[in-house]
Design a protein around this motif. Structure first.
Motif, PDB file in Angstrom:
ATOM      1  N   THR A  95     -16.156 -11.681 -27.760  1.00  6.53           N
ATOM      2  CA  THR A  95     -15.574 -12.465 -28.845  1.00  6.53           C
ATOM      3  C   THR A  95     -16.514 -12.520 -30.039  1.00  6.53           C
ATOM      4  O   THR A  95     -16.090 -12.362 -31.195  1.00  6.53           O
ATOM      5  CB  THR A  95     -15.284 -13.907 -28.368  1.00  6.53           C
ATOM      6  OG1 THR A  95     -14.572 -13.832 -27.150  1.00  6.53           O
ATOM      7  CG2 THR A  95     -14.486 -14.674 -29.397  1.00  6.53           C
ATOM      8  N   GLY A  96     -17.797 -12.726 -29.757  1.00  3.80           N
ATOM      9  CA  GLY A  96     -18.776 -12.792 -30.843  1.00  3.80           C
ATOM     10  C   GLY A  96     -18.816 -11.496 -31.633  1.00  3.80           C
ATOM     11  O   GLY A  96     -18.901 -11.490 -32.868  1.00  3.80           O
ATOM     12  N   MET A  97     -18.731 -10.395 -30.896  1.00  2.00           N
ATOM     13  CA  MET A  97     -18.801  -9.083 -31.542  1.00  2.00           C
ATOM     14  C   MET A  97     -17.598  -8.863 -32.464  1.00  2.00           C
ATOM     15  O   MET A  97     -17.743  -8.487 -33.624  1.00  2.00           O
ATOM     16  CB  MET A  97     -18.818  -8.023 -30.437  1.00  2.00           C
ATOM     17  CG  MET A  97     -19.389  -6.693 -30.845  1.00  2.00           C
ATOM     18  SD  MET A  97     -19.170  -5.504 -29.506  1.00  2.00           S
ATOM     19  CE  MET A  97     -20.772  -5.442 -28.798  1.00  2.00           C
ATOM     20  N   ILE A  98     -16.407  -9.154 -31.937  1.00  2.00           N
ATOM     21  CA  ILE A  98     -15.196  -8.949 -32.739  1.00  2.00           C
ATOM     22  C   ILE A  98     -15.198  -9.887 -33.941  1.00  2.00           C
ATOM     23  O   ILE A  98     -14.901  -9.487 -35.064  1.00  2.00           O
ATOM     24  CB  ILE A  98     -13.946  -9.155 -31.870  1.00  2.00           C
ATOM     25  CG1 ILE A  98     -13.884  -8.052 -30.814  1.00  2.00           C
ATOM     26  CG2 ILE A  98     -12.675  -9.164 -32.715  1.00  2.00           C
ATOM     27  CD1 ILE A  98     -12.872  -8.282 -29.724  1.00  2.00           C
ATOM     28  N   SER A  99     -15.589 -11.146 -33.706  1.00  2.00           N
ATOM     29  CA  SER A  99     -15.621 -12.112 -34.803  1.00  2.00           C
ATOM     30  C   SER A  99     -16.562 -11.663 -35.914  1.00  2.00           C
ATOM     31  O   SER A  99     -16.261 -11.806 -37.094  1.00  2.00           O
ATOM     32  CB  SER A  99     -16.090 -13.477 -34.296  1.00  2.00           C
ATOM     33  OG  SER A  99     -15.039 -14.133 -33.677  1.00  2.00           O
ATOM     34  N   SER A 100     -17.715 -11.113 -35.514  1.00  2.00           N
ATOM     35  CA  SER A 100     -18.678 -10.715 -36.545  1.00  2.00           C
ATOM     36  C   SER A 100     -18.168  -9.496 -37.309  1.00  2.00           C
ATOM     37  O   SER A 100     -18.389  -9.375 -38.517  1.00  2.00           O
ATOM     38  CB  SER A 100     -20.035 -10.428 -35.920  1.00  2.00           C
ATOM     39  OG  SER A 100     -19.986  -9.273 -35.119  1.00  2.00           O
ATOM     40  N   LEU A 101     -17.488  -8.607 -36.604  1.00  2.00           N
ATOM     41  CA  LEU A 101     -16.959  -7.418 -37.293  1.00  2.00           C
ATOM     42  C   LEU A 101     -15.832  -7.789 -38.242  1.00  2.00           C
ATOM     43  O   LEU A 101     -15.687  -7.227 -39.317  1.00  2.00           O
ATOM     44  CB  LEU A 101     -16.445  -6.407 -36.266  1.00  2.00           C
ATOM     45  CG  LEU A 101     -17.454  -5.390 -35.754  1.00  2.00           C
ATOM     46  CD1 LEU A 101     -16.813  -4.476 -34.742  1.00  2.00           C
ATOM     47  CD2 LEU A 101     -18.030  -4.573 -36.902  1.00  2.00           C
ATOM     48  N   LYS A 102     -14.996  -8.747 -37.804  1.00  2.00           N
ATOM     49  CA  LYS A 102     -13.847  -9.159 -38.631  1.00  2.00           C
ATOM     50  C   LYS A 102     -14.134 -10.526 -39.227  1.00  2.00           C
ATOM     51  O   LYS A 102     -13.277 -11.408 -39.169  1.00  2.00           O
ATOM     52  CB  LYS A 102     -12.583  -9.240 -37.763  1.00  2.00           C
ATOM     53  CG  LYS A 102     -12.330  -8.037 -36.908  1.00  2.00           C
ATOM     54  CD  LYS A 102     -11.221  -7.199 -37.506  1.00  2.00           C
ATOM     55  CE  LYS A 102     -11.104  -5.895 -36.768  1.00  2.00           C
ATOM     56  NZ  LYS A 102     -10.794  -4.762 -37.606  1.00  2.00           N
ATOM     57  N   ARG A 103     -15.328 -10.711 -39.745  1.00  2.00           N
ATOM     58  CA  ARG A 103     -15.683 -12.061 -40.178  1.00  2.00           C
ATOM     59  C   ARG A 103     -14.765 -12.548 -41.294  1.00  2.00           C
ATOM     60  O   ARG A 103     -14.269 -11.770 -42.108  1.00  2.00           O
ATOM     61  CB  ARG A 103     -17.142 -12.115 -40.621  1.00  2.00           C
ATOM     62  CG  ARG A 103     -17.465 -11.258 -41.818  1.00  2.00           C
ATOM     63  CD  ARG A 103     -18.933 -11.344 -42.156  1.00  2.00           C
ATOM     64  NE  ARG A 103     -19.346 -10.248 -43.007  1.00  2.00           N
ATOM     65  CZ  ARG A 103     -19.577  -9.022 -42.557  1.00  2.00           C
ATOM     66  NH1 ARG A 103     -19.434  -8.740 -41.282  1.00  2.00           N
ATOM     67  NH2 ARG A 103     -19.929  -8.066 -43.396  1.00  2.00           N
ATOM     68  N   ASN A 104     -14.536 -13.850 -41.237  1.00  2.00           N
ATOM     69  CA  ASN A 104     -13.675 -14.538 -42.207  1.00  2.00           C
ATOM     70  C   ASN A 104     -12.229 -14.055 -42.178  1.00  2.00           C
ATOM     71  O   ASN A 104     -11.495 -14.230 -43.142  1.00  2.00           O
ATOM     72  CB  ASN A 104     -14.225 -14.422 -43.628  1.00  2.00           C
ATOM     73  CG  ASN A 104     -15.612 -15.028 -43.745  1.00  2.00           C
ATOM     74  OD1 ASN A 104     -15.979 -15.891 -42.958  1.00  2.00           O
ATOM     75  ND2 ASN A 104     -16.389 -14.562 -44.701  1.00  2.00           N
ATOM     76  N   SER A 105     -11.826 -13.429 -41.076  1.00  2.00           N
ATOM     77  CA  SER A 105     -10.416 -13.087 -40.922  1.00  2.00           C
ATOM     78  C   SER A 105      -9.794 -14.132 -40.001  1.00  2.00           C
ATOM     79  O   SER A 105     -10.484 -14.994 -39.474  1.00  2.00           O
ATOM     80  CB  SER A 105     -10.274 -11.711 -40.289  1.00  2.00           C
ATOM     81  OG  SER A 105     -10.733 -11.766 -38.954  1.00  2.00           O
ATOM     82  N   TRP A 106      -8.469 -14.044 -39.786  1.00  2.00           N
ATOM     83  CA  TRP A 106      -7.846 -15.043 -38.913  1.00  2.00           C
ATOM     84  C   TRP A 106      -8.352 -14.910 -37.477  1.00  2.00           C
ATOM     85  O   TRP A 106      -8.447 -15.900 -36.759  1.00  2.00           O
ATOM     86  CB  TRP A 106      -6.329 -14.942 -38.982  1.00  2.00           C
ATOM     87  CG  TRP A 106      -5.768 -13.657 -38.436  1.00  2.00           C
ATOM     88  CD1 TRP A 106      -5.506 -12.521 -39.138  1.00  2.00           C
ATOM     89  CD2 TRP A 106      -5.424 -13.373 -37.075  1.00  2.00           C
ATOM     90  NE1 TRP A 106      -5.036 -11.561 -38.293  1.00  2.00           N
ATOM     91  CE2 TRP A 106      -4.961 -12.055 -37.028  1.00  2.00           C
ATOM     92  CE3 TRP A 106      -5.459 -14.122 -35.890  1.00  2.00           C
ATOM     93  CZ2 TRP A 106      -4.554 -11.446 -35.843  1.00  2.00           C
ATOM     94  CZ3 TRP A 106      -5.045 -13.518 -34.716  1.00  2.00           C
ATOM     95  CH2 TRP A 106      -4.598 -12.194 -34.701  1.00  2.00           C
ATOM     96  N   ILE A 107      -8.732 -13.677 -37.070  1.00  2.00           N
ATOM     97  CA  ILE A 107      -9.258 -13.495 -35.713  1.00  2.00           C
ATOM     98  C   ILE A 107     -10.545 -14.293 -35.553  1.00  2.00           C
ATOM     99  O   ILE A 107     -10.751 -15.013 -34.575  1.00  2.00           O
ATOM    100  CB  ILE A 107      -9.563 -12.000 -35.448  1.00  2.00           C
ATOM    101  CG1 ILE A 107      -8.305 -11.165 -35.619  1.00  2.00           C
ATOM    102  CG2 ILE A 107     -10.166 -11.809 -34.055  1.00  2.00           C
ATOM    103  CD1 ILE A 107      -8.551  -9.670 -35.502  1.00  2.00           C
ATOM    104  N   ASP A 108     -11.403 -14.160 -36.555  1.00  2.00           N
ATOM    105  CA  ASP A 108     -12.677 -14.864 -36.554  1.00  2.00           C
ATOM    106  C   ASP A 108     -12.443 -16.372 -36.504  1.00  2.00           C
ATOM    107  O   ASP A 108     -12.976 -17.069 -35.641  1.00  2.00           O
ATOM    108  CB  ASP A 108     -13.453 -14.470 -37.819  1.00  2.00           C
ATOM    109  CG  ASP A 108     -14.825 -15.111 -37.870  1.00  2.00           C
ATOM    110  OD1 ASP A 108     -15.320 -15.515 -36.809  1.00  2.00           O
ATOM    111  OD2 ASP A 108     -15.393 -15.194 -38.975  1.00  2.00           O
ATOM    112  N   TYR A 109     -11.590 -16.866 -37.421  1.00  2.00           N
ATOM    113  CA  TYR A 109     -11.375 -18.311 -37.498  1.00  2.00           C
ATOM    114  C   TYR A 109     -10.785 -18.854 -36.211  1.00  2.00           C
ATOM    115  O   TYR A 109     -11.229 -19.883 -35.703  1.00  2.00           O
ATOM    116  CB  TYR A 109     -10.461 -18.659 -38.681  1.00  2.00           C
ATOM    117  CG  TYR A 109     -11.129 -18.450 -40.022  1.00  2.00           C
ATOM    118  CD1 TYR A 109     -12.439 -18.879 -40.238  1.00  2.00           C
ATOM    119  CD2 TYR A 109     -10.455 -17.834 -41.069  1.00  2.00           C
ATOM    120  CE1 TYR A 109     -13.060 -18.680 -41.454  1.00  2.00           C
ATOM    121  CE2 TYR A 109     -11.073 -17.627 -42.295  1.00  2.00           C
ATOM    122  CZ  TYR A 109     -12.375 -18.055 -42.486  1.00  2.00           C
ATOM    123  OH  TYR A 109     -12.984 -17.862 -43.691  1.00  2.00           O
TER     124      TYR A 109
END
Lengths: 330, 308
Positions: free
Chosen positions: B115-129
């Motif tokens: 989750t951390g990896m995906i969030s950092s790659l897609k930062r500030n997207s709805w996935i991240d939030y």
């Protein structure tokens, strides 16, 4: 003689969207690089030198950065039209890059061999074994003693100058046509600086690599560049050959830069010359010559419009109202 | 390296010794004893009982005897359950608790780092939030709330999974809910930690170099970013494991799992001195060993750390 142009940048614009407004880091930069040429890109911190080159590599962090306009032609390919995969072939394979701080530019968690071999395998399509041989050859070439042993070391086992040599070896290991050197000596000791610059110069001549040398050090430019572009606030204000720029600087900014270099061959001045004021904030810059607040020749016109390019001969270009007046008067 | 390991293992001995000593005297400070109950025992019987368990001797002698027993690997008889000794209980229950805790840690690590990896790659997207919002819930809602909610939804309403029990009565399905609820807070913490450290790494100069070399994003993430970015997560593993052990005490109660955690709590209520000592020794050994393991992993990941 027709020049063999390999890299052509036309009207490049790279903006960053920030909370304070739009930062026009690069605002209409054009230049050409021909085979084997060493081009100096000079300017203060924040003038857009690095951003221009990261844009060429499509490495602008986005968001917040965005390429708003312009074209970059590498050979006959337009870089911004390439797919991500084609772009990856160019990065590292056709255009190599070295950075300012060798202490942080190598991955501290991976061995030098790992970092070099992966690049060579990727672009040269050779086996790991051959790639390692090539990597050792390159380390030898850049003057790492006992390269055969040292290739298995980690970056922290090398000094700053040695790490920059490793970076150069890595950047040149895939025979790129262009080497972008982003302030390669700014973080090094003065004695090491000269060695690194000589190394870049001799290798680029030997391998026929064209070099874009980004620097704020006019000494570096004078020593090794064929042509010079002077940047200010996201634009190129003056272009010319090395001799032209240093013998006859035309733009007031270039004149100021050259005057502020301490010189050994002139009687000692009381105080070193410096350009008054600060470089402008490039957020929401109004339509004007960005240099006018610091310029001793500033006119009313400078405050209302950006000066057009005035050409002098084949190689010189200056963007300053002073010359636009003169050429019109003639 | 071997020298370092030997030195660290030798260092464990005084740590465990101090834990045993403190624990031995502290539990005897609490009012009551293993044989005190609502109905008072006749004095003669009490005396006989105490004699049987050598509790009539001076405390310091008991302490010495206990140390000798522990060195021999004998944690003594239970004071509460006649004819059973502490070793037997631990042998019976520890593997279950370890399986539960180990699985929970594994799930937390894999899901958290992913989750951390995906969030950092897609930062500030709805996935991240959205994943970071889930993480905040995971951190702030306690185990004993998450577990019954999961139980209610997946066992009572949807009927997908058993409400409680262990492998013998429900098979592997029984593991799902306890492992999920136990891992939730640690998953959340690891997700937040790794998102931050991945972001840090992604902005670093050496990742810019990796991109400038033309490497694929997947290669950059797994080869160049993961090693450095997992360091903060690795340092969190020590505290996480101790949290998971204490958490498993709660989870074992809720899901009726015959693990060691239950005995840990029960023995304290029972003033079952040997049982308390035994569980404390086992838990502290696990924790000390985990911290030791973390240091070793750390050194393996970061070549700049040397063990000389």
């Amino acid at each position: 003689m027709k020049k063999d142009i390999i890299l052509k940048v036309e009207g490049l614009k790279t903006y960053f969207n920030t909370d304070e407004g739009v930062v026009k880091a690069v605002d209409g930069v054009s230049f050409e690089l021909s085979k084997g040429e060493t081009l100096g890109l000079v300017g203060e911190s924040g003038s857009g030198k690095s951003v221009s080159n990261l844009s060429i590599m499509s490495l602008i962090p986005s968001p917040p950065g965005k390429i708003m306009g312009g074209k970059v032609l590498f050979g006959d390919k337009s870089i911004f039209d390439l797919s991500e995969e084609e772009m990856r072939n160019i990065r590292g394979g056709k255009i190599g890059m070295i950075f300012q701080d060798p202490m942080t530019s190598l991955n501290p968690f991976l061995r030098i061999s790992t970092q070099m071999v992966e690049t060579i395998v990727l672009h040269k399509k050779v086996s790991k074994h051959e790639a390692k041989k090539r990597a050792i050859e390159m380390l030898d070439l850049v003057g790492i003693p006992k390269a055969y042993d040292r290739i298995n070391d980690y970056p922290h086992q090398f000094s700053g100058g040695m790490r920059q040599r490793v970076m150069i070896a890595m950047a040149l290991s895939c025979d790129p046509e262009v080497l972008i050197a982003d302030e390669p000596t700014s973080a090094l000791d003065v004695t090491i600086q000269a060695q690194i610059l000589e190394l870049i110069q001799s290798l680029s001549k030997k391998l026929g690599t064209a070099v874009i040398m980004i620097t704020h050090d006019l000494g570096v430019v004078a020593g090794m560049c064929d042509n010079v572009n002077v940047m200010y606030a996201g634009r190129i204000v003056e272009k010319g050959t090395n001799d032209e720029i240093f013998a006859d600087p035309k733009h007031p900014y270039t004149q100021g830069l050259i005057k502020s270099v301490p010189r050994l061959d002139k009687p000692k001045q009381k105080r070193l010359y410096s350009i008054e004021g600060q470089p402008p904030n490039v957020i929401d810059l109004p339509e004007c010559c960005p240099f006018f607040p610091r310029c001793e020749f500033a006119m009313d016109k400078c405050k209302t419009a950006y000066p057009p390019v005035t050409k002098f001969g084949d190689t010189r270009e200056v963007s300053c109202w002073l010359y636009e007046e003169k050429t019109r008067g003639e | 390296m071997t020298k370092y390991i030997i030195r660290r293992v030798l260092g464990l001995i005084p740590t465990i010794f101090i834990i045993i000593t403190i624990c031995f005297f502290f539990i005897r400070l609490a009012p009551g004893g293993p044989f005190s109950s609502e109905k008072k025992l006749p004095p003669q019987i009490l005396k006989n009982m105490q004699k049987k368990y050598h509790m009539d001797q001076p405390l310091i002698v008991q302490y010495g005897q206990y140390l000798v027993d522990v060195l021999r690997g004998d944690l003594g008889p239970s004071y509460k359950y006649k004819d059973y000794d502490v070793n037997y209980f631990i042998k019976q229950t520890l593997p279950k608790s370890m399986l539960l805790g180990g699985l929970a840690l594994l799930v937390a690590l894999i899901l958290g780092i992913g989750t951390g990896m995906i969030s950092s790659l897609k930062r500030n997207s709805w996935i991240d939030y959205s994943s970071m919002s889930v993480a905040v819930i995971g951190i702030s809602v306690p185990l004993f709330v998450i577990a019954p909610i999961l139980m209610y939804i997946f066992a009572m309403k949807l009927n997908w999974l058993p409400v409680a029990g262990w492998l013998d009565d429900g098979g592997a399905k029984t593991l799902v809910l306890p492992v999920l609820s136990l891992s939730a807070p640690y998953f959340a913490m690891i997700a937040r930690l790794s998102r931050a450290s991945f972001l840090d790494s992604l902005r670093s100069d050496y990742i810019r170099t990796a991109r400038a070399k033309g490497l694929k994003t997947s290669v950059i993430m797994f080869k160049h970013v993961l090693k450095g970015a997992s360091l903060p997560v690795v340092s969190y593993l020590g505290p996480a494991f101790s949290g998971i052990i204490t958490g498993s005490i709660v989870i074992e109660q809720i899901f009726r799992i015959p693990g060691l955690g239950r005995h840990f709590v029960q023995s304290a209520f029972n003033r079952d001195y040997t049982m308390i000592m035994g569980t404390v020794i086992v838990y502290s050994l696990i924790l000390v060993f985990m911290n030791f393991l973390v240091d070793i992993i750390y050194g393996y990941l970061d070549p700049r750390i040397s063990y000389s």
